[in-house]
Design a protein around this motif. Structure first.
Motif, PDB file in Angstrom:
ATOM      1  N   UNK A  15      -1.720 -17.666   2.065  1.00 58.29           N
ATOM      2  CA  UNK A  15      -0.987 -18.137   0.876  1.00 58.29           C
ATOM      3  C   UNK A  15      -0.365 -16.977   0.081  1.00 58.29           C
ATOM      4  N   UNK A  16      -1.066 -15.852  -0.007  1.00 56.27           N
ATOM      5  CA  UNK A  16      -0.525 -14.691  -0.733  1.00 56.27           C
ATOM      6  C   UNK A  16       0.705 -14.138  -0.024  1.00 56.27           C
ATOM      7  N   UNK A  17       0.638 -14.043   1.292  1.00 59.68           N
ATOM      8  CA  UNK A  17       1.780 -13.547   2.070  1.00 59.68           C
ATOM      9  C   UNK A  17       2.983 -14.482   1.942  1.00 59.68           C
ATOM     10  N   UNK A  18       2.728 -15.785   1.864  1.00 63.43           N
ATOM     11  CA  UNK A  18       3.822 -16.745   1.703  1.00 63.43           C
ATOM     12  C   UNK A  18       4.494 -16.584   0.343  1.00 63.43           C
ATOM     13  N   UNK A  19       3.709 -16.357  -0.699  1.00 63.00           N
ATOM     14  CA  UNK A  19       4.291 -16.138  -2.029  1.00 63.00           C
ATOM     15  C   UNK A  19       5.145 -14.871  -2.037  1.00 63.00           C
ATOM     16  N   UNK A  20       4.637 -13.807  -1.451  1.00 64.82           N
ATOM     17  CA  UNK A  20       5.376 -12.554  -1.398  1.00 64.82           C
ATOM     18  C   UNK A  20       6.659 -12.718  -0.580  1.00 64.82           C
ATOM     19  N   UNK A  21       6.559 -13.370   0.562  1.00 69.43           N
ATOM     20  CA  UNK A  21       7.734 -13.592   1.406  1.00 69.43           C
ATOM     21  C   UNK A  21       8.789 -14.434   0.690  1.00 69.43           C
ATOM     22  N   UNK A  33       1.640 -10.507 -10.733  1.00 72.42           N
ATOM     23  CA  UNK A  33       0.421 -11.197 -10.321  1.00 72.42           C
ATOM     24  C   UNK A  33      -0.768 -10.678 -11.122  1.00 72.42           C
ATOM     25  N   UNK A  34      -1.881 -11.318 -10.970  1.00 72.28           N
ATOM     26  CA  UNK A  34      -3.134 -10.816 -11.524  1.00 72.28           C
ATOM     27  C   UNK A  34      -4.158 -10.659 -10.395  1.00 72.28           C
ATOM     28  N   UNK A  35      -3.645 -10.576  -9.172  1.00 73.29           N
ATOM     29  CA  UNK A  35      -4.468 -10.505  -7.962  1.00 73.29           C
ATOM     30  C   UNK A  35      -4.431  -9.087  -7.400  1.00 73.29           C
ATOM     31  N   UNK A  36      -5.569  -8.425  -7.404  1.00 74.49           N
ATOM     32  CA  UNK A  36      -5.656  -7.039  -6.941  1.00 74.49           C
ATOM     33  C   UNK A  36      -5.296  -6.864  -5.466  1.00 74.49           C
ATOM     34  N   UNK A  37      -5.336  -7.920  -4.682  1.00 70.22           N
ATOM     35  CA  UNK A  37      -5.027  -7.780  -3.258  1.00 70.22           C
ATOM     36  C   UNK A  37      -3.571  -7.362  -3.027  1.00 70.22           C
ATOM     37  N   UNK A  38      -2.727  -7.537  -4.025  1.00 72.21           N
ATOM     38  CA  UNK A  38      -1.319  -7.159  -3.888  1.00 72.21           C
ATOM     39  C   UNK A  38      -1.072  -5.677  -4.168  1.00 72.21           C
ATOM     40  N   UNK A  39      -2.106  -4.945  -4.597  1.00 66.07           N
ATOM     41  CA  UNK A  39      -1.944  -3.514  -4.887  1.00 66.07           C
ATOM     42  C   UNK A  39      -1.498  -2.714  -3.667  1.00 66.07           C
ATOM     43  N   UNK A  48       3.563  -5.802  -9.940  1.00 63.30           N
ATOM     44  CA  UNK A  48       2.941  -5.531 -11.223  1.00 63.30           C
ATOM     45  C   UNK A  48       1.685  -6.393 -11.312  1.00 63.30           C
ATOM     46  N   UNK A  49       0.533  -5.728 -11.492  1.00 64.41           N
ATOM     47  CA  UNK A  49      -0.735  -6.438 -11.651  1.00 64.41           C
ATOM     48  C   UNK A  49      -1.005  -6.500 -13.152  1.00 64.41           C
ATOM     49  N   UNK A  50      -0.998  -7.693 -13.702  1.00 64.94           N
ATOM     50  CA  UNK A  50      -1.046  -7.880 -15.157  1.00 64.94           C
ATOM     51  C   UNK A  50      -2.212  -7.203 -15.846  1.00 64.94           C
ATOM     52  N   UNK A  51      -3.406  -7.332 -15.311  1.00 69.01           N
ATOM     53  CA  UNK A  51      -4.558  -6.786 -16.024  1.00 69.01           C
ATOM     54  C   UNK A  51      -4.557  -5.261 -16.061  1.00 69.01           C
ATOM     55  N   UNK A  52      -3.680  -4.627 -15.304  1.00 63.93           N
ATOM     56  CA  UNK A  52      -3.570  -3.159 -15.346  1.00 63.93           C
ATOM     57  C   UNK A  52      -2.613  -2.692 -16.444  1.00 63.93           C
ATOM     58  N   UNK A  53      -1.911  -3.596 -17.087  1.00 60.21           N
ATOM     59  CA  UNK A  53      -0.947  -3.215 -18.117  1.00 60.21           C
ATOM     60  C   UNK A  53      -1.615  -2.877 -19.437  1.00 60.21           C
ATOM     61  N   UNK A  54      -2.841  -3.291 -19.643  1.00 54.94           N
ATOM     62  CA  UNK A  54      -3.514  -3.025 -20.911  1.00 54.94           C
ATOM     63  C   UNK A  54      -4.472  -1.873 -20.821  1.00 54.94           C
TER      64      UNK A  54
END
Length: 54
Positions: A15-21, A33-39, A48-54
């Motif tokens: 599902x993550x790969x489908x969203x990225x594609x 996203x807020x999902x670390x697997x996309x790092x 951009x991982x949201x929780x890393x912005x703060x």
């Protein structure tokens, strides 16, 4: 089959790969996203991982 390459290269779940594609196919230059697997994603789209912005 556009989702197969991001899945294989970045070891994403299907599902993550489908969203990225979907973003890549539609010309997105940023994926938010807020999902670390996309790092691990590198290349044609900025992740951009949201929780890393703060």
């Amino acid at each position: 089959m556009e989702a197969a390459k991001p899945r294989a290269v970045n070891k994403l779940k299907i599902p993550d790969a489908m969203q990225l594609a979907t973003g890549l196919i539609n010309g997105a230059d940023t994926f938010i996203t807020n999902d670390d697997s996309f790092k691990t994603v590198r290349g044609r789209i900025e992740v951009i991982v949201l929780h890393e912005l703060t």
